[in-house]
Design a protein around this motif. Structure first.
Motif, PDB file in Angstrom:
ATOM      1  N   SER A 110       0.847  -1.194   0.000  1.00 27.49           N
ATOM      2  CA  SER A 110       0.000   0.000   0.000  1.00 27.49           C
ATOM      3  C   SER A 110       0.878   1.238   0.000  1.00 27.49           C
ATOM      4  N   PHE A 111       0.259   2.384  -0.214  1.00 28.12           N
ATOM      5  CA  PHE A 111       0.966   3.658  -0.067  1.00 28.12           C
ATOM      6  C   PHE A 111      -0.023   4.769   0.237  1.00 28.12           C
ATOM      7  N   PHE A 112       0.484   5.799   0.916  1.00 28.62           N
ATOM      8  CA  PHE A 112      -0.196   7.091   1.047  1.00 28.62           C
ATOM      9  C   PHE A 112       0.458   8.041   0.052  1.00 28.62           C
ATOM     10  N   PHE A 113      -0.351   8.810  -0.655  1.00 24.41           N
ATOM     11  CA  PHE A 113       0.178   9.826  -1.562  1.00 24.41           C
ATOM     12  C   PHE A 113      -0.209  11.185  -0.995  1.00 24.41           C
ATOM     13  N   ILE A 114       0.777  11.877  -0.418  1.00 25.97           N
ATOM     14  CA  ILE A 114       0.548  13.141   0.261  1.00 25.97           C
ATOM     15  C   ILE A 114       1.548  14.163  -0.253  1.00 25.97           C
ATOM     16  N   GLU A 115       1.038  15.215  -0.873  1.00 26.62           N
ATOM     17  CA  GLU A 115       1.856  16.325  -1.390  1.00 26.62           C
ATOM     18  C   GLU A 115       3.026  15.816  -2.227  1.00 26.62           C
ATOM     19  N   ASN A 116       2.686  15.009  -3.234  1.00 21.76           N
ATOM     20  CA  ASN A 116       3.648  14.505  -4.228  1.00 21.76           C
ATOM     21  C   ASN A 116       4.710  13.580  -3.633  1.00 21.76           C
ATOM     22  N   VAL A 117       4.416  12.985  -2.506  1.00 17.82           N
ATOM     23  CA  VAL A 117       5.321  11.993  -1.909  1.00 17.82           C
ATOM     24  C   VAL A 117       4.552  10.683  -1.738  1.00 17.82           C
ATOM     25  N   PHE A 118       5.113   9.592  -2.247  1.00 15.97           N
ATOM     26  CA  PHE A 118       4.543   8.263  -2.066  1.00 15.97           C
ATOM     27  C   PHE A 118       5.167   7.628  -0.821  1.00 15.97           C
ATOM     28  N   TYR A 119       4.357   7.420   0.192  1.00 15.69           N
ATOM     29  CA  TYR A 119       4.830   6.773   1.417  1.00 15.69           C
ATOM     30  C   TYR A 119       4.454   5.301   1.317  1.00 15.69           C
ATOM     31  N   ASN A 120       5.424   4.459   0.951  1.00 16.75           N
ATOM     32  CA  ASN A 120       5.189   3.040   0.687  1.00 16.75           C
ATOM     33  C   ASN A 120       5.362   2.203   1.953  1.00 16.75           C
ATOM     34  N   ASP A 121       4.495   1.206   2.074  1.00 15.66           N
ATOM     35  CA  ASP A 121       4.599   0.247   3.172  1.00 15.66           C
ATOM     36  C   ASP A 121       5.567  -0.849   2.750  1.00 15.66           C
ATOM     37  N   THR A 122       6.751  -0.831   3.312  1.00 13.56           N
ATOM     38  CA  THR A 122       7.793  -1.799   2.953  1.00 13.56           C
ATOM     39  C   THR A 122       8.157  -2.703   4.125  1.00 13.56           C
ATOM     40  N   ARG A 123       7.233  -2.885   5.043  1.00 10.24           N
ATOM     41  CA  ARG A 123       7.545  -3.686   6.230  1.00 10.24           C
ATOM     42  C   ARG A 123       7.727  -5.158   5.898  1.00 10.24           C
ATOM     43  N   GLN A 124       6.972  -5.660   4.922  1.00 12.43           N
ATOM     44  CA  GLN A 124       7.110  -7.051   4.512  1.00 12.43           C
ATOM     45  C   GLN A 124       8.052  -7.143   3.314  1.00 12.43           C
ATOM     46  N   PRO A 125       8.952  -8.134   3.281  1.00 14.18           N
ATOM     47  CA  PRO A 125       9.930  -8.216   2.179  1.00 14.18           C
ATOM     48  C   PRO A 125       9.288  -8.449   0.815  1.00 14.18           C
ATOM     49  N   ASP A 126       8.086  -9.035   0.774  1.00 13.25           N
ATOM     50  CA  ASP A 126       7.442  -9.297  -0.506  1.00 13.25           C
ATOM     51  C   ASP A 126       6.448  -8.207  -0.907  1.00 13.25           C
ATOM     52  N   ASN A 127       6.426  -7.101  -0.164  1.00 15.14           N
ATOM     53  CA  ASN A 127       5.533  -6.006  -0.555  1.00 15.14           C
ATOM     54  C   ASN A 127       5.944  -5.407  -1.888  1.00 15.14           C
ATOM     55  N   VAL A 128       4.943  -5.048  -2.689  1.00 18.18           N
ATOM     56  CA  VAL A 128       5.176  -4.476  -4.013  1.00 18.18           C
ATOM     57  C   VAL A 128       5.189  -2.958  -3.912  1.00 18.18           C
ATOM     58  N   ASP A 129       6.098  -2.330  -4.639  1.00 15.89           N
ATOM     59  CA  ASP A 129       6.166  -0.873  -4.691  1.00 15.89           C
ATOM     60  C   ASP A 129       5.164  -0.379  -5.731  1.00 15.89           C
ATOM     61  N   TYR A 130       3.963  -0.032  -5.281  1.00 15.57           N
ATOM     62  CA  TYR A 130       2.925   0.426  -6.201  1.00 15.57           C
ATOM     63  C   TYR A 130       3.264   1.760  -6.861  1.00 15.57           C
ATOM     64  N   SER A 131       4.161   2.513  -6.266  1.00 19.96           N
ATOM     65  CA  SER A 131       4.458   3.837  -6.800  1.00 19.96           C
ATOM     66  C   SER A 131       5.394   3.793  -8.008  1.00 19.96           C
ATOM     67  N   ARG A 132       6.103   2.678  -8.226  1.00 21.79           N
ATOM     68  CA  ARG A 132       7.102   2.621  -9.289  1.00 21.79           C
ATOM     69  C   ARG A 132       6.496   2.869 -10.673  1.00 21.79           C
ATOM     70  N   PRO A 133       5.432   2.164 -11.093  1.00 18.65           N
ATOM     71  CA  PRO A 133       4.871   2.442 -12.419  1.00 18.65           C
ATOM     72  C   PRO A 133       4.261   3.840 -12.529  1.00 18.65           C
ATOM     73  N   ILE A 134       3.745   4.354 -11.405  1.00 16.80           N
ATOM     74  CA  ILE A 134       3.176   5.705 -11.443  1.00 16.80           C
ATOM     75  C   ILE A 134       4.274   6.742 -11.644  1.00 16.80           C
ATOM     76  N   LEU A 135       5.399   6.555 -10.957  1.00 12.32           N
ATOM     77  CA  LEU A 135       6.528   7.477 -11.126  1.00 12.32           C
ATOM     78  C   LEU A 135       7.074   7.424 -12.552  1.00 12.32           C
ATOM     79  N   LYS A 136       7.096   6.222 -13.110  1.00 10.05           N
ATOM     80  CA  LYS A 136       7.561   6.079 -14.488  1.00 10.05           C
ATOM     81  C   LYS A 136       6.651   6.821 -15.453  1.00 10.05           C
ATOM     82  N   TRP A 137       5.335   6.677 -15.247  1.00  8.47           N
ATOM     83  CA  TRP A 137       4.376   7.369 -16.103  1.00  8.47           C
ATOM     84  C   TRP A 137       4.480   8.884 -15.922  1.00  8.47           C
ATOM     85  N   ALA A 138       4.609   9.339 -14.655  1.00  7.69           N
ATOM     86  CA  ALA A 138       4.682  10.774 -14.377  1.00  7.69           C
ATOM     87  C   ALA A 138       5.935  11.397 -14.975  1.00  7.69           C
ATOM     88  N   LYS A 139       7.035  10.630 -15.011  1.00 13.00           N
ATOM     89  CA  LYS A 139       8.274  11.164 -15.578  1.00 13.00           C
ATOM     90  C   LYS A 139       8.116  11.446 -17.063  1.00 13.00           C
TER      91      LYS A 139
END
Length: 293
Positions: A216-245
């Protein structure tokens, strides 16, 4: 509600004079000290102050003999005095009976209430003697933020049409994961896979989507706060950052770990809609509505 200017909870807390924080941390005066202060401020004789305390005290409110004298049980009062000739009490008795007999009415009412379980919570947390157990004590100085989180948003539905929200009170020194773990969503209760082959199995024994997919993530003021507590968690923000770039080259977006970020660290705007995303595409609107010491 129109969004206000940016505010940082830590800066807000530090902007108050030291004597304000000192006053907040002081213990509540006992009754004798209160009476002495009233006598000093008004110049009235001690006998007059004591007489006023007896006439206007809380003990005069106990008339029917059915009220609980234990303050911790007042909010759990189940018997309504029958000798009160008040229309508000009569309607309350009828409405409570309706809620007890009709679950749909109770659920519909609780969805519209700002605090639908605060009375029961405070009755259990705050005992009659006023002593708060260590697990519920708030480290001070601190701030409290009121956060509203909507239910999951169907595709194509405008944010401003969502009325069903859960309200949370969070402390400045708490991490974003403390809020993330409290958010309830029906998507987390879904049983993944084909359940038709196990219809005789108790559903409560099967793993839910919320147990398997914790990303999961919180998106607050252009910052993606990703939940990385579990080693198998997926970074949902990566494809969004790629698209935004590619499509928003002039907008700078960054990432941070949710569990390493306190509410003290956020720069937010009261009344601004932010985003919480989990289960791949399940979106919730996050709204900060209040900030106080």
């Amino acid at each position: 509600m129109e969004p206000c200017d940016f505010v940082n909870p830590r800066t807000f807390m530090q902007s108050w004079p030291p004597d304000v924080h000192t006053r907040i941390q002081q213990k509540t005066e006992d009754e004798s000290e209160i009476l002495k202060n009233i006598q000093f401020a008004t110049g009235m004789p001690e006998e007059t102050v004591k007489e006023l305390a007896e006439v206007c005290g809380s003990n005069t409110l106990y008339q029917s003999g059915q009220e609980p004298t234990d303050k911790g049980q007042i909010l759990q009062m189940t018997v309504v005095p029958h000798d009160l000739n008040l229309e508000s009490v009569r309607h309350q008795i009828l409405h409570r009976k309706m809620r007890q007999e009709n679950t749909a009415v109770k659920v519909s009412l609780f969805r519209k209430m700002k605090y639908n379980c605060l009375d029961e919570y405070m009755a259990n947390v705050r005992p009659a003697n006023g002593e708060i157990s260590p697990e519920f004590q708030v480290p001070t100085p601190n701030v409290i933020l009121t956060v509203q989180v909507t239910r999951c948003i169907p595709q194509g539905v405008a944010y401003n049409t969502m009325k069903e929200r859960e309200s949370y009170l969070v402390l400045g020194n708490q991490s974003l994961t403390d809020l993330r773990d409290k958010i309830k969503c029906s998507s987390d209760a879904v049983i993944p896979g084909d359940y038709s082959n196990a219809i005789d199995v108790d559903p409560s024994t099967l793993q839910k989507a919320g147990d398997l997919y914790r990303s999961s993530f919180f998106f607050i003021e252009n910052v993606f706060y990703n939940d990385t507590r579990q080693p198998d968690n997926v970074d949902y923000s990566r494809p969004i950052l790629k698209w935004a770039k590619e499509h928003m080259p002039n907008t700078e977006m960054t990432t941070a770990n949710m569990q390493d970020t306190q509410f003290f660290d956020l720069n937010i705007r009261i009344g601004q809609n932010y985003l919480f995303l989990h289960q791949g595409n399940c979106e919730h609107v996050v709204l900060f509505t209040d900030l106080s010491l």
